[in-house]
Design a protein around this motif. Sequence first.
Motif, mmCIF file in Angstrom:
data_model
loop_
_atom_site.group_PDB
_atom_site.id
_atom_site.type_symbol
_atom_site.label_atom_id
_atom_site.label_comp_id
_atom_site.label_asym_id
_atom_site.label_seq_id
_atom_site.Cartn_x
_atom_site.Cartn_y
_atom_site.Cartn_z
ATOM 1 N N ASN A 2 79.803 47.503 115.339
ATOM 2 C CA ASN A 2 81.098 48.051 115.029
ATOM 3 C C ASN A 2 82.149 47.451 115.956
ATOM 4 O OD1 ASN A 2 79.975 49.760 113.078
ATOM 5 N ND2 ASN A 2 79.568 51.360 114.592
ATOM 6 N N TRP A 4 84.721 49.146 117.026
ATOM 7 C CA TRP A 4 85.387 50.221 117.751
ATOM 8 C C TRP A 4 84.450 50.721 118.856
ATOM 9 C CZ3 TRP A 4 84.233 50.755 112.443
ATOM 10 C CH2 TRP A 4 83.104 51.536 112.153
ATOM 11 N N ARG A 124 88.457 59.563 110.048
ATOM 12 C CA ARG A 124 88.530 58.197 109.511
ATOM 13 C C ARG A 124 89.240 57.273 110.494
ATOM 14 N NH1 ARG A 124 90.331 61.230 104.890
ATOM 15 N NH2 ARG A 124 88.564 61.595 103.467
ATOM 16 N N GLN A 127 86.707 57.248 113.842
ATOM 17 C CA GLN A 127 85.313 56.870 113.596
ATOM 18 C C GLN A 127 84.363 57.429 114.674
ATOM 19 O OE1 GLN A 127 84.321 54.375 110.896
ATOM 20 N NE2 GLN A 127 86.233 55.244 110.149
ATOM 21 N N ASP A 129 81.316 58.764 116.825
ATOM 22 C CA ASP A 129 79.857 58.647 116.806
ATOM 23 C C ASP A 129 79.207 59.990 117.091
ATOM 24 O OD1 ASP A 129 79.480 55.534 116.750
ATOM 25 O OD2 ASP A 129 81.010 55.930 118.268
ATOM 26 N N LEU A 161 80.905 58.925 107.055
ATOM 27 C CA LEU A 161 80.482 58.730 108.436
ATOM 28 C C LEU A 161 79.221 59.540 108.671
ATOM 29 C CD1 LEU A 161 83.954 59.266 110.181
ATOM 30 C CD2 LEU A 161 82.842 57.066 109.769
#
Length: 277
Positions: A2, A4, A124, A127, A129, A161
């Motif tokens: 990813n 991010w 969104r 994002q 985790d 997600l």
Amino acid sequence: MNDWPLTLMAVHAHPDDEATSTGGVLARYASEGIRTVLVTCTDGSCGDGPGGVKPGDAGHDPAAVAVMRRQELEASCELLKISHLETLDYTDSGMMGWPTNDAPGSFWQTPVDEGAARLAELMRRYQPDVVVTYDENGFYGHPDHIQANRITMAALTMVELTPKVYWTTAPRGMMQRFGEALREFDADWQEPDPAEAAAMAEIGLPDEEITTWVDTTAFGGQKFDALAAHASQGENIFFLKMGQKRFTDLMGLETFVRVRDTTGAAVPENDLFAGLR
């Protein structure tokens, strides 16, 4: 990979809630380079006003309280090194049974789908985790905590997600130690009646049902200072009476129940990001 950073999102009801149950993990993970996002759902306007004036009493100005508590929240975020603060600014609903529960615009009266859609947009954007919020009873039955759980779990169904999801909790043995601390540090403490005592005994979970135990002792000073930043609510934050060392001894372990996971990380675990790094 990813593009991010690893991200923790904590969804809380009021200013000061971020410090009480998650101040340690927010400070710890910020120190590890993880992006920390705090979503505060209400304006805290049902909190104490200057001089400890209570909601509904003469001199309590909800709008002024909300401004004051926003300033305190920002100070707390700076102390915890929170990367991003997002506020939904719903009106504080007050404790369960208060007339403010029914006020138009209160968080408790907000349709879950409406609040969830706003939170989903933040999910969104950031994002996450890992997402942390309260359990279905808001830990102790506060309507805004319950609503925070509802909109969080609904928002997760609206986004593509798969974060690890945790609910804050406390071991029952720790809750007993909190009761002992109340008696020790609060001169005005009155023993609850049997019904209230029985309800308090049900708060938290047996140790064996807790999946995640995170040691945040090294960040006890930051957590204490963040809680102290909410000075207007000091009368209600008895933890501040015990001093930083005793506070850290009592509050240096933060515990959670993992309710969603795709990593397969074994439990019990000692890291919200187990399986992600």
